[in-house]
Motif scaffolding. Sequence first.
Motif, PDB file in Angstrom:
ATOM      1  N   ARG A   1       0.835  -1.214   0.000  1.00 45.84           N
ATOM      2  CA  ARG A   1       0.000   0.000   0.000  1.00 45.84           C
ATOM      3  C   ARG A   1       0.865   1.258   0.000  1.00 45.84           C
ATOM      4  O   ARG A   1       0.551   2.236  -0.699  1.00 45.84           O
ATOM      5  CB  ARG A   1      -0.932  -0.007   1.214  1.00 45.84           C
ATOM      6  N   THR A   2       1.936   1.245   0.777  1.00 41.67           N
ATOM      7  CA  THR A   2       2.812   2.417   0.834  1.00 41.67           C
ATOM      8  C   THR A   2       3.475   2.672  -0.510  1.00 41.67           C
ATOM      9  O   THR A   2       3.558   3.820  -0.980  1.00 41.67           O
ATOM     10  CB  THR A   2       3.880   2.220   1.925  1.00 41.67           C
ATOM     11  N   LEU A   3       3.944   1.611  -1.157  1.00 37.19           N
ATOM     12  CA  LEU A   3       4.573   1.765  -2.473  1.00 37.19           C
ATOM     13  C   LEU A   3       3.571   2.270  -3.503  1.00 37.19           C
ATOM     14  O   LEU A   3       3.896   3.134  -4.331  1.00 37.19           O
ATOM     15  CB  LEU A   3       5.177   0.435  -2.918  1.00 37.19           C
ATOM     16  N   GLN A   4       2.352   1.747  -3.465  1.00 37.61           N
ATOM     17  CA  GLN A   4       1.332   2.203  -4.407  1.00 37.61           C
ATOM     18  C   GLN A   4       0.907   3.642  -4.122  1.00 37.61           C
ATOM     19  O   GLN A   4       0.564   4.387  -5.051  1.00 37.61           O
ATOM     20  CB  GLN A   4       0.124   1.271  -4.351  1.00 37.61           C
ATOM     21  N   GLN A   5       0.948   4.046  -2.860  1.00 39.48           N
ATOM     22  CA  GLN A   5       0.549   5.406  -2.511  1.00 39.48           C
ATOM     23  C   GLN A   5       1.521   6.437  -3.070  1.00 39.48           C
ATOM     24  O   GLN A   5       1.099   7.494  -3.579  1.00 39.48           O
ATOM     25  CB  GLN A   5       0.464   5.534  -0.979  1.00 39.48           C
ATOM     26  N   TYR A   6       2.829   6.137  -3.023  1.00 33.44           N
ATOM     27  CA  TYR A   6       3.820   7.126  -3.414  1.00 33.44           C
ATOM     28  C   TYR A   6       4.426   6.870  -4.792  1.00 33.44           C
ATOM     29  O   TYR A   6       5.110   7.742  -5.330  1.00 33.44           O
ATOM     30  CB  TYR A   6       4.940   7.182  -2.367  1.00 33.44           C
ATOM     31  N   LEU A   7       4.197   5.682  -5.369  1.00 33.48           N
ATOM     32  CA  LEU A   7       4.713   5.386  -6.703  1.00 33.48           C
ATOM     33  C   LEU A   7       3.607   5.172  -7.727  1.00 33.48           C
ATOM     34  O   LEU A   7       3.905   4.949  -8.908  1.00 33.48           O
ATOM     35  CB  LEU A   7       5.602   4.126  -6.665  1.00 33.48           C
ATOM     36  N   GLY A   8       2.357   5.236  -7.296  1.00 30.96           N
ATOM     37  CA  GLY A   8       1.251   4.977  -8.207  1.00 30.96           C
ATOM     38  C   GLY A   8       0.965   3.492  -8.324  1.00 30.96           C
ATOM     39  O   GLY A   8       1.672   2.646  -7.758  1.00 30.96           O
ATOM     40  N   ARG A   9      -0.062   3.163  -9.071  1.00 29.59           N
ATOM     41  CA  ARG A   9      -0.464   1.765  -9.229  1.00 29.59           C
ATOM     42  C   ARG A   9      -0.037   1.181 -10.575  1.00 29.59           C
ATOM     43  O   ARG A   9      -0.611   0.222 -11.050  1.00 29.59           O
ATOM     44  CB  ARG A   9      -1.985   1.627  -9.069  1.00 29.59           C
ATOM     45  N   GLY A  10       0.958   1.765 -11.180  1.00 25.95           N
ATOM     46  CA  GLY A  10       1.431   1.294 -12.471  1.00 25.95           C
ATOM     47  C   GLY A  10       2.580   0.313 -12.344  1.00 25.95           C
ATOM     48  O   GLY A  10       2.814  -0.294 -11.284  1.00 25.95           O
ATOM     49  N   PRO A  11       3.350   0.144 -13.419  1.00 24.33           N
ATOM     50  CA  PRO A  11       4.464  -0.806 -13.405  1.00 24.33           C
ATOM     51  C   PRO A  11       5.573  -0.431 -12.437  1.00 24.33           C
ATOM     52  O   PRO A  11       6.338  -1.288 -12.005  1.00 24.33           O
ATOM     53  CB  PRO A  11       4.954  -0.778 -14.856  1.00 24.33           C
ATOM     54  N   GLU A  12       5.670   0.866 -12.074  1.00 21.44           N
ATOM     55  CA  GLU A  12       6.727   1.281 -11.149  1.00 21.44           C
ATOM     56  C   GLU A  12       6.518   0.675  -9.765  1.00 21.44           C
ATOM     57  O   GLU A  12       7.450   0.112  -9.173  1.00 21.44           O
ATOM     58  CB  GLU A  12       6.779   2.809 -11.039  1.00 21.44           C
ATOM     59  N   SER A  13       5.304   0.777  -9.230  1.00 25.23           N
ATOM     60  CA  SER A  13       5.050   0.201  -7.906  1.00 25.23           C
ATOM     61  C   SER A  13       5.091  -1.322  -7.951  1.00 25.23           C
ATOM     62  O   SER A  13       5.515  -1.967  -6.982  1.00 25.23           O
ATOM     63  CB  SER A  13       3.696   0.675  -7.380  1.00 25.23           C
ATOM     64  N   ALA A  14       4.671  -1.929  -9.076  1.00 24.95           N
ATOM     65  CA  ALA A  14       4.724  -3.389  -9.201  1.00 24.95           C
ATOM     66  C   ALA A  14       6.165  -3.870  -9.165  1.00 24.95           C
ATOM     67  O   ALA A  14       6.501  -4.855  -8.492  1.00 24.95           O
ATOM     68  CB  ALA A  14       4.044  -3.834 -10.497  1.00 24.95           C
ATOM     69  N   LEU A  15       7.054  -3.185  -9.893  1.00 25.54           N
ATOM     70  CA  LEU A  15       8.456  -3.588  -9.884  1.00 25.54           C
ATOM     71  C   LEU A  15       9.096  -3.287  -8.536  1.00 25.54           C
ATOM     72  O   LEU A  15       9.955  -4.041  -8.066  1.00 25.54           O
ATOM     73  CB  LEU A  15       9.224  -2.885 -10.998  1.00 25.54           C
ATOM     74  N   ALA A  16       8.696  -2.193  -7.895  1.00 26.66           N
ATOM     75  CA  ALA A  16       9.241  -1.868  -6.575  1.00 26.66           C
ATOM     76  C   ALA A  16       8.873  -2.946  -5.561  1.00 26.66           C
ATOM     77  O   ALA A  16       9.712  -3.348  -4.735  1.00 26.66           O
ATOM     78  CB  ALA A  16       8.707  -0.506  -6.127  1.00 26.66           C
ATOM     79  N   ALA A  17       7.636  -3.441  -5.606  1.00 25.65           N
ATOM     80  CA  ALA A  17       7.229  -4.505  -4.688  1.00 25.65           C
ATOM     81  C   ALA A  17       8.001  -5.794  -4.953  1.00 25.65           C
ATOM     82  O   ALA A  17       8.381  -6.509  -4.020  1.00 25.65           O
ATOM     83  CB  ALA A  17       5.726  -4.758  -4.818  1.00 25.65           C
ATOM     84  N   ALA A  18       8.267  -6.089  -6.230  1.00 27.30           N
ATOM     85  CA  ALA A  18       9.052  -7.276  -6.567  1.00 27.30           C
ATOM     86  C   ALA A  18      10.491  -7.132  -6.113  1.00 27.30           C
ATOM     87  O   ALA A  18      11.106  -8.069  -5.600  1.00 27.30           O
ATOM     88  CB  ALA A  18       8.990  -7.538  -8.074  1.00 27.30           C
ATOM     89  N   LEU A  19      11.048  -5.945  -6.298  1.00 23.51           N
ATOM     90  CA  LEU A  19      12.443  -5.700  -5.941  1.00 23.51           C
ATOM     91  C   LEU A  19      12.648  -5.696  -4.430  1.00 23.51           C
ATOM     92  O   LEU A  19      13.672  -6.180  -3.933  1.00 23.51           O
ATOM     93  CB  LEU A  19      12.887  -4.358  -6.536  1.00 23.51           C
ATOM     94  N   LEU A  20      11.674  -5.173  -3.701  1.00 21.87           N
ATOM     95  CA  LEU A  20      11.847  -4.998  -2.259  1.00 21.87           C
ATOM     96  C   LEU A  20      11.434  -6.221  -1.455  1.00 21.87           C
ATOM     97  O   LEU A  20      12.179  -6.671  -0.572  1.00 21.87           O
ATOM     98  CB  LEU A  20      11.053  -3.773  -1.798  1.00 21.87           C
ATOM     99  N   ILE A  21      10.255  -6.794  -1.739  1.00 23.97           N
ATOM    100  CA  ILE A  21       9.755  -7.906  -0.903  1.00 23.97           C
ATOM    101  C   ILE A  21       9.389  -9.137  -1.728  1.00 23.97           C
ATOM    102  O   ILE A  21       8.759 -10.055  -1.207  1.00 23.97           O
ATOM    103  CB  ILE A  21       8.521  -7.460  -0.086  1.00 23.97           C
ATOM    104  N   GLY A  22       9.780  -9.172  -3.002  1.00 25.42           N
ATOM    105  CA  GLY A  22       9.531 -10.364  -3.805  1.00 25.42           C
ATOM    106  C   GLY A  22       8.089 -10.567  -4.206  1.00 25.42           C
ATOM    107  O   GLY A  22       7.706 -11.673  -4.601  1.00 25.42           O
ATOM    108  N   TYR A  23       7.264  -9.525  -4.158  1.00 24.96           N
ATOM    109  CA  TYR A  23       5.847  -9.623  -4.539  1.00 24.96           C
ATOM    110  C   TYR A  23       5.738  -9.383  -6.043  1.00 24.96           C
ATOM    111  O   TYR A  23       5.754  -8.242  -6.514  1.00 24.96           O
ATOM    112  CB  TYR A  23       5.026  -8.591  -3.753  1.00 24.96           C
ATOM    113  N   ARG A  24       5.627 -10.480  -6.819  1.00 23.11           N
ATOM    114  CA  ARG A  24       5.692 -10.387  -8.281  1.00 23.11           C
ATOM    115  C   ARG A  24       4.330 -10.538  -8.957  1.00 23.11           C
ATOM    116  O   ARG A  24       4.250 -10.607 -10.179  1.00 23.11           O
ATOM    117  CB  ARG A  24       6.628 -11.470  -8.824  1.00 23.11           C
TER     118      ARG A  24
END
Length: 666
Positions: A188-211
């Motif tokens: 939720r924090t990543l989506q709040q500050y990075l948006g709900r596009g590919p940027e937050s999706a890749l950030a979640a994968a890079l940080l906590i492995g959520y792919r």
Amino acid sequence: MVCLVLTSIAGMMLIRFLATGQQYVLRNLRSMWVYLLICCSGALLVWLKDARRHADHFGKHFYSKNSLLVRLQEPLQEKARSYKAVAVVDAFIRNGKALRANGKLLLYFQRDTAAASLTCGDLVLICGELQPVSSSGNPGAFDYRRYCAARQIFHQAYIRTGYWKRSSLQAEGMEARYLLPARNWCIRTLQQYLGRGPESALAAALLIGYRYDLESTLVQSYTNAGVVHIIAISGMHLALIYSCLLWLLQWWPAHRYSGVIKMLLICVLLWGFTLLAGGAASILRAAVMFTVIAAGELLLRRYANIYNTLAASAFLLLCYDPWLLLDVGFQLSYLAVLGIVLCYRPLYELWPIRWWWLDKLWQGAAVSVAAQALTLPVCLYYFHQFPNLFLPANLVIVALSTVILYGLILLLALSPFPVAAHYAGMVLQQLINGMNKLAAFIESLPYAVTDHIYMPLYATVFAYIIMAALLALWLGRWKQGLITALAFVLCWSGVYAIDLIQAQKRRLIIVYNVPGYTAVDIIRERRVQFAGDTGLLHNKALVERYLQPSRQQYLVKDNYTPGLQQPGIPEGVSSGFICTGNTRLVIIDSSWRPSIPLKKFRTDYLLLSHRPKLSIMQLKDMFVFKMIIFDASNPLWQIQQWKNDCSALTLRCFSVPDQGAYLINF
């Protein structure tokens, strides 16, 4: 197996009671007992870890009238006609009573609005018929059934609308109480500050492995660029976090228990991050290794040998779960680390550089080449492609991903301060967007990827033996290394030559298992001719997934020849007839109508496709045949009805969706 374990222990105990001189004479026998004990203990552990052997495994007690209480272990993945998820069974309901059970299964929910609302961690009551995990069964294709079996998943179920209900019970345990809320807060924090596009999706994968939110095209770009490891949580991420923790804790004041406190803090944070990231095999390896290193350096003040640490971590993980040995991530992780440990320093020392910036660049290149060296045969064996531009991609994208990873950690730390987090998110969004574009650019370059590489198991084994001999020659000055490598190169060439000779003689008809399509390959003298739905050939993804693996396995030269217009096989496939060698096959589709011929047509096989309007009895009146084949273009309920009719008429039949591809030698 238990008897062998006890015998080994007894043998070692008996030798200990002998005189010292006799023990020395029998030292080889004692070593044999030790190796036998290790091997038998490992085999016994594999047997004990098989979930199907547990008394409360749901597969032993479940009947179609029972219900299961399951806990979703991952978010729903959207498929063409369903939602897919892995679930853990907590109990099964029989006669209104909940009985404890365990095990995992695959669930496919019928697509609707209610099913789409299910999330990871939900407890759900389901009712449906269990089936074994299915696999395409196509030659050379990915064996999904074996992959699931290694994860202790043996059953699947299709849950229709109205046959499931979200339970009012709350999931218990550390994962439900702490890990899932923490993971959801990060997302939720990543989506709040990075948006709900590919940027937050890749950030979640890079940080906590959520792919689960990553687009397939983005993943393919990183794969083709040779840097997919940065979006799959690996030892690199944990190494960066471990280095950061050591840097932060160096300011800790020195006192009697400072080493113990530092070690405990590092271990708690590392293992917390490991569990938060899902506990993949590669990050488990890194967590165990860094735990051992931290204990040695901070607690015992000793620096352990890296080879011993690597071997100890593998031993402990395999004791915890021996099926990890079949995990591709586990294999690649250990091979990459071993390659770096063996080859990095000698490779780096080959080129002494005085300029600081060029030296750092050469260090990164040496690490990338060393890691790629030992993983190459396994990558070719599993993925059949090689990213030619992996070196420049790693030098740039790995460095950029390191900055982004530290930035994401900083973003989570700044989340209580919305203004600071907003500006940090803006910077990170631009960095991630630039990294995505860079990966897509590298993928788009000419000759970025070499694909369709056939690497059978024997070639993989030979490759590692040759590499081991050459490493022994280079690092250990073993003079026989070159001769050994050349000998196995000759063996590899000989086995490949035998494969080519057999492929040249091969005459084969393959009826593929391609959902919704009719697909038939006729292979003769390493050439393929396709008979079936021409629309399939225009879908490159389906060809790569279903047809290409078998064509690689059988060493076919040309891969996309539609129709049967080549010499040696008569024309007429468009009308549903295949005649090659002494084998005849008739394709019966929806265009056929029942008729009563003056004389029955004699053929070897009937292939029913696209739900023809003919009954089995009508086909028997029209043809004389040996077997009926049902391909994957027919609905499953129709195939089951045909199978019942064939059983009643004592006719041989084969269901491709149920039993896999059908192979005919001619």
